[in-house]
Structure formats: structure tokens, C-alpha cells
Write a protein that holds these residues in place. Structure first.
Motif, PDB file in Angstrom:
ATOM      1  N   GLU A 103      38.079  33.907 -55.213  1.00 30.50           N
ATOM      2  CA  GLU A 103      38.883  34.890 -54.469  1.00 30.50           C
ATOM      3  C   GLU A 103      39.808  34.129 -53.522  1.00 30.50           C
ATOM      4  N   ARG A 104      40.907  33.625 -54.071  1.00 33.41           N
ATOM      5  CA  ARG A 104      41.751  32.709 -53.310  1.00 33.41           C
ATOM      6  C   ARG A 104      42.578  33.396 -52.232  1.00 33.41           C
ATOM      7  N   ALA A 113      36.072  42.575 -57.783  1.00 35.70           N
ATOM      8  CA  ALA A 113      35.470  41.314 -57.336  1.00 35.70           C
ATOM      9  C   ALA A 113      34.555  41.495 -56.131  1.00 35.70           C
ATOM     10  N   VAL A 114      34.999  42.251 -55.137  1.00 34.56           N
ATOM     11  CA  VAL A 114      34.219  42.364 -53.895  1.00 34.56           C
ATOM     12  C   VAL A 114      32.856  43.005 -54.137  1.00 34.56           C
ATOM     13  N   SER A 138      44.452  36.418 -56.458  1.00 38.69           N
ATOM     14  CA  SER A 138      43.130  36.207 -57.038  1.00 38.69           C
ATOM     15  C   SER A 138      43.133  36.684 -58.481  1.00 38.69           C
ATOM     16  N   ALA A 160      40.391  42.841 -56.286  1.00 33.97           N
ATOM     17  CA  ALA A 160      39.392  42.940 -55.217  1.00 33.97           C
ATOM     18  C   ALA A 160      38.486  44.143 -55.400  1.00 33.97           C
TER      19      ALA A 160
END
Length: 359
Positions: free
Chosen positions: A52-53, A10-11, A3, A7
């Protein structure tokens, strides 16, 4: 395929945006502008999730293109919301919004068509400086520049206008910052196509990072009215807190002079309830001042809040024991005459309320 945004960053951003979107859909969805802004949050939240791949690595190329499509749909809704904010005719704006949505849907289809070779190869559209990447960048950045320009024009108009509160200034400043953050991606794309920047960027962080930053600023700005609504409903806004602090004083004074309590029907907003309590406390003070001993009633200098609280208790006792009131009810010289500044009155009553609870 990794991603583009860690994370750890991002999260929390995704969770925050989703929470604001759900809260606004539940509580702030009554006006056309609110509905459009809520759609913006919903589409941008979907765009961030698709970036978020790590959720489905095998389909990273498809998810990335769908994320671009979700961004285009968000831009269409944002354009409509800003136009309405700028004062566009509601009927004309509603018809234009259908055109914006159709154009956004067409751009999604175009992205998927152009991105077909990239999906087959399992690569991301935009990793190279191909004509496909140039076309998609153009399709995305033209409406982004248009809406960013409109946001700046309307935001600056509001900031330059008179009567802007500190809160409104912060909101407008945040709104003006969003296009600047989003513009980082445009600058990097132009530099890449011009051959000025050839840094390796396999995960397209140059697109994803400004996207996350812009969406976070937008969600934070739209969370403010939601927070204000929630605090007002739970009684934790400024007016609600003042009402709770005044309540012991109001309860005892109106209990001694119940005839001054205004009739109430239905639910009363916190601001209106605070104003009612202020008026009723003032009326009660005027009545109870008539029951003060003569030496206290003729004092010209107002006593301290603690001293005045003790005198008020004496007045309540005298009234309950059938004492004879004086002729003229007044609070002048006792607690100060009511001023035209309601905030000053509230501050003085809050001081009295603090003293009142210290028995």
C-alpha cells in the motif's frame, strides 16, 4: 504512485490478516507449527502493508522491494510449517528452518541490491522485462513452487485418507486453493517474459492481486482454529450452547437428587461439561422415575417431552413430600433407554429441556 489494489479491498484484508495474526500470537502460539504459521501471517501482513504505497509515496520503490523481502521470509516459515505437517523429524526440521531463514534473508539482500537502480529512478522492480526482474522472479518463484507442491502433496494425502471431517475437507480445500491463486502471478510473469502479454501494468497489479488473494485465503483458514478457541472460552461453541440450554433442567433435577452430582475440581472444558450434564441428568431421571405414580411408571410408550416434563415435576414434588419410591429405578419406556449415540441422547434431552422451561 498509486497502490496496486484499491483501498476499499486492501484495507479490510490487511486489518483482517493483522487481527488474525495478533489473535494467534496471543492464544495459539504453543506448538512449533503454530509459531511458524504465526510468523507467516506476520510477514505477509507486513508485505501487504508495504504494497500500500500510498502510506509513503516517495518511497514506493523501496517499499515494494521490502514487500518482496517480507514475502520471502513468509515463504521460509511456511515451508518449515508444511514440512513439519508432512511429518518431518522435529530436530531435523528445526535445523532446516535456520537454513530456510538464512536463504530468505539472503534473497532479501539480493532483491535490494538488484533493485538499487529502480529505487534511484523511483520505479518499481518488475515494471519492465529486464534481467533484474527475471532474476528476482526466479528467486521468488522457485521456493513458492516448492512449497506449493509440498502443500498439494500433503493436502491431497489428507483428503484421500479416511476419517476426514467436513470441516477438515474445507480447510484442506482452501489450502489447496492458495497455491492456485498465487500461481496467477507466475503465469502472468511467464507470459510477459515470453512476449505473450504486453499489457500496461505500472503498479504491478499482476503481483499484488494474487498476493492479497493468497494471504486472505491463508488467514481465513488460520482464523478457524482461533475462532473455535475463542468461542469455546466464551461458551459460545456448540457444547457451550447446549450446556446453557440444558442448565435449567439440570439445575432442577440435580436439586431434587443432589447425591448424583459428580464431584468437580477446577475448570471443565465445554465438551466434558456437556457430557457430565448428560450423565447427571440421566441419573436423575432414573431416580425420579421411582417417584412417579404407579399408572405412569408402568406405561410402555414414551410420552411427549411436554407430558414427561409435567410428570417429572410431579415426581419431584412427591419426593420432596416424602413419597415412597418404587424398587427399581429405570427410564426405559419413559424417555427411552440411554443409547450408545451420545448425540442422540443430547438431542432428546434438549427437547426435554425446551419443554421443561415452558411452565
Amino acid at each position: 504512485m498509486s497502490s496496486p489494489v484499491p483501498a476499499l479491498v486492501a484495507v479490510p484484508v490487511i486489518v483482517f490478516v493483522v487481527a488474525v495474526a495478533l489473535g494467534r500470537f496471543a492464544l495459539l502460539n504453543g506448538t512449533a507449527i503454530d509459531r511458524l504459521l504465526n510468523r507467516v501471517l506476520a510477514w505477509t501482513a507486513l508485505s501487504l502493508v508495504l504494497l500500500e504505497r500510498g502510506v509513503a509515496p516517495r518511497f514506493g520503490s523501496l517499499l515494494h522491494q521490502l514487500s518482496m523481502g517480507a514475502t520471502m521470509l513468509a515463504i521460509a516459515s511456511l515451508f518449515g510449517a508444511v514440512l513439519r505437517w508432512a511429518g518431518a523429524d522435529p530436530r531435523l526440521a528445526a535445523r532446516r528452518q535456520r537454513y530456510f531463514d538464512l536463504a530468505a534473508a539472503a534473497s532479501v539482500l539480493l532483491i535490494l541490491i538488484i533493485g538499487t537502480p529502480y529505487r534511484r529512478a523511483g520505479t518499481l522492480l518488475g515494471q519492465d522485462s529486464s534481467w533484474q526482474e527475471f532474476v528476482v522472479s526466479t528467486v521468488m518463484w522457485i521456493p513458492l513452487i516448492a512449497v506449493g507442491t509440498l502443500v498439494w502433496r500433503v493436502g491431497l494425502r489428507e483428503l484421500r485418507g479416511g476419517g476426514v471431517t467436513r470441516y477438515e475437507r474445507v480447510v484442506f480445500s482452501a489450502l489447496l486453493a492458495a497455491p492456485v491463486i498465487a500461481g496467477v502471478g507466475l503465469v502472468s510473469s511467464i507470459a510477459r517474459h515470453a512476449g505473450r502479454w504486453q499489457a500496461d501494468d505500472p503498479h504491478l497489479t499482476r503481483w499484488a492481486a494474487p498476493n492479497f488473494g493468497t494471504v486472505f485465503v491463508l488467514a481465513a483458514m488460520l482464523a478457524v482454529p482461533l475462532t473455535e478457541l475463542l468461542t469455546a472460552r466464551t461458551g459460545w461453541d456448540r457444547a457451550g450452547r447446549h450446556c446453557r440450554r440444558l442448565w435449567p433442567l439440570w439445575r432442577d433435577l440435580t436439586g431434587a437428587v443432589p447425591e448424583i452430582v459428580l464431584p468437580a475440581t477446577g475448570s471443565i472444558p465445554p465438551d466434558a461439561r456437556l457430557l457430565r450434564m448428560t450423565v447427571e441428568i440421566r441419573d436423575a431421571l432414573m431416580q425420579l422415575h421411582r417417584y412417579l405414580p404407579a399408572d405412569h411408571a408402568t406405561e410402555l410408550a414414551p410420552p411427549s417431552s411436554a407430558c414427561y416434563a409435567r410428570q417429572l415435576r410431579q415426581a419431584i414434588t412427591a419426593k420432596s413430600n416424602g413419597g415412597t419410591p418404587t424398587a427399581a429405578p429405570s427410564v426405559a419406556g419413559r424417555f427411552g433407554a440411554p443409547s450408545s449415540d451420545i448425540d442422540s441422547d443430547i438431542r432428546r434431552l434438549l427437547d426435554l429441556a425446551r419443554a421443561w422451561t415452558k411452565r
